[in-house]
Every structure is written in C-alpha cells, then in structure tokens.
Write a protein that holds these residues in place. Structure first.
Motif, PDB file in Angstrom:
ATOM      1  N   LEU A  88       1.435   9.496  -5.752  1.00 42.39           N
ATOM      2  CA  LEU A  88       1.819  10.842  -5.183  1.00 42.39           C
ATOM      3  C   LEU A  88       2.843  11.392  -6.339  1.00 42.39           C
ATOM      4  N   SER A  89       3.536  10.263  -6.909  1.00 42.08           N
ATOM      5  CA  SER A  89       4.638  10.769  -8.049  1.00 42.08           C
ATOM      6  C   SER A  89       3.847  11.100  -9.203  1.00 42.08           C
ATOM      7  N   VAL A  90       2.644  10.600  -9.552  1.00 46.24           N
ATOM      8  CA  VAL A  90       1.844  11.005 -10.881  1.00 46.24           C
ATOM      9  C   VAL A  90       1.359  12.526 -10.239  1.00 46.24           C
ATOM     10  N   LEU A  91       1.145  12.644  -9.388  1.00 47.82           N
ATOM     11  CA  LEU A  91       0.436  14.031  -8.861  1.00 47.82           C
ATOM     12  C   LEU A  91       1.406  15.028  -8.928  1.00 47.82           C
ATOM     13  N   ALA A  92       2.439  14.765  -8.367  1.00 53.23           N
ATOM     14  CA  ALA A  92       3.741  15.583  -8.247  1.00 53.23           C
ATOM     15  C   ALA A  92       4.241  15.965  -9.822  1.00 53.23           C
ATOM     16  N   ALA A 144       0.781  -1.174  -0.002  1.00 48.56           N
ATOM     17  CA  ALA A 144       0.032   0.162   0.038  1.00 48.56           C
ATOM     18  C   ALA A 144       0.886   1.376   0.156  1.00 48.56           C
ATOM     19  N   GLY A 145       1.908   1.361   0.824  1.00 50.85           N
ATOM     20  CA  GLY A 145       2.811   2.318   0.552  1.00 50.85           C
ATOM     21  C   GLY A 145       3.536   2.429  -0.664  1.00 50.85           C
ATOM     22  N   MET A 146       3.760   1.643  -1.370  1.00 53.44           N
ATOM     23  CA  MET A 146       4.315   1.741  -2.807  1.00 53.44           C
ATOM     24  C   MET A 146       3.184   2.305  -3.548  1.00 53.44           C
ATOM     25  N   THR A 147       1.945   1.839  -3.591  1.00 55.02           N
ATOM     26  CA  THR A 147       1.042   2.473  -4.246  1.00 55.02           C
ATOM     27  C   THR A 147       0.731   3.843  -4.126  1.00 55.02           C
ATOM     28  N   ILE A 148       0.678   4.026  -2.689  1.00 54.78           N
ATOM     29  CA  ILE A 148       0.676   5.677  -2.456  1.00 54.78           C
ATOM     30  C   ILE A 148       1.719   6.284  -3.088  1.00 54.78           C
ATOM     31  N   GLY A 149       2.916   5.960  -2.717  1.00 57.86           N
ATOM     32  CA  GLY A 149       4.109   6.449  -3.430  1.00 57.86           C
ATOM     33  C   GLY A 149       4.025   6.925  -5.153  1.00 57.86           C
ATOM     34  N   ALA A 187       9.969  13.910  -9.790  1.00 60.66           N
ATOM     35  CA  ALA A 187       8.761  12.909  -9.810  1.00 60.66           C
ATOM     36  C   ALA A 187       9.091  11.522 -10.556  1.00 60.66           C
ATOM     37  N   CYS A 188       9.823  11.964 -11.565  1.00 60.18           N
ATOM     38  CA  CYS A 188      10.084  10.733 -12.205  1.00 60.18           C
ATOM     39  C   CYS A 188      11.044   9.802 -11.637  1.00 60.18           C
ATOM     40  N   GLY A 189      11.835  10.241 -10.948  1.00 57.34           N
ATOM     41  CA  GLY A 189      13.131   9.500 -10.088  1.00 57.34           C
ATOM     42  C   GLY A 189      12.349   8.806  -9.048  1.00 57.34           C
ATOM     43  N   ALA A 190      11.363   9.634  -8.339  1.00 59.17           N
ATOM     44  CA  ALA A 190      10.564   9.020  -7.318  1.00 59.17           C
ATOM     45  C   ALA A 190       9.736   7.793  -7.706  1.00 59.17           C
ATOM     46  N   ALA A 191       9.090   7.892  -8.896  1.00 56.31           N
ATOM     47  CA  ALA A 191       8.422   6.562  -9.405  1.00 56.31           C
ATOM     48  C   ALA A 191       9.378   5.652  -9.857  1.00 56.31           C
ATOM     49  N   ILE A 192      10.578   5.956 -10.369  1.00 56.35           N
ATOM     50  CA  ILE A 192      11.442   4.744 -10.542  1.00 56.35           C
ATOM     51  C   ILE A 192      11.842   4.312  -9.512  1.00 56.35           C
TER      52      ILE A 192
END
Length: 92
Positions: free
Chosen positions: A34-38, A26-31, A68-73
């Motif tokens: 939030l990356s998409v929102l950022a 769930a934490g990964m999903t939230i991350g 944001a892209c780095g956080a998603a990666i």
C-alpha cells in the motif's frame, strides 16, 4: 535481599504463536504494498498539479510522497525498532 526474577519471551507458551507471526508478516507485506501504491498515486498527483499550475494539488502530492515514504520506512524498520526498544527496556 529480594530474589532476581528473570523472565524472557516464551515462543511455546501459547498455541497459535506461529500463526500470529504469519499474520503480522502478512500485515507488513500489505503495508509495504500500500505504501508503494500511495507513492505512485501521490507522484501522479504531484506531477499533474505541477503541470496544470495548481499549487494546492502539487502540494498535496508532495505531502503524499513524504507520507508514503515514511510509512514504508516504518513498515520496513518495525521489527528493528521493536527489538531496539526491547533491548533498551531490558537494560533498565
């Protein structure tokens, strides 16, 4: 000669392991959400800064897009990265 010690991760040793896996997922999903929102907010700031001749705002938007892209990666590859380094540690 010392004895060889072999210890592997135990998925049944403690109660709550399955719930912990659910919480981490769930934490990964939230991350990722939030990356998409950022990314969306940063792209809007970048566009607004570019169209209003504000290079500082445009620069902040560009940095936000990269972050944001780095956080998603990192969120998407976290399990693979941990498994890779676990395997490297086991080979030592």
């Amino acid at each position: 000669m010392p004895m060889d010690i072999s210890i592997d991760p135990n998925t049944t040793g403690l109660p709550g392991i399955e719930q912990l896996r659910t919480i981490v997922g769930a934490g990964m999903t939230i991350g990722l959400i939030l990356s998409v929102l950022a990314l969306i907010v940063s792209a809007v700031v970048w566009g607004f800064g570019s169209n209003s001749a504000n290079p500082h705002l445009a620069g902040r938007g560009k940095v936000g897009v990269v972050v944001a892209c780095g956080a998603a990666i990192i969120c998407g590859a976290s399990v693979t990265l941990i498994n890779f380094f676990w395997d490297v540690g086991q080979a030592v």
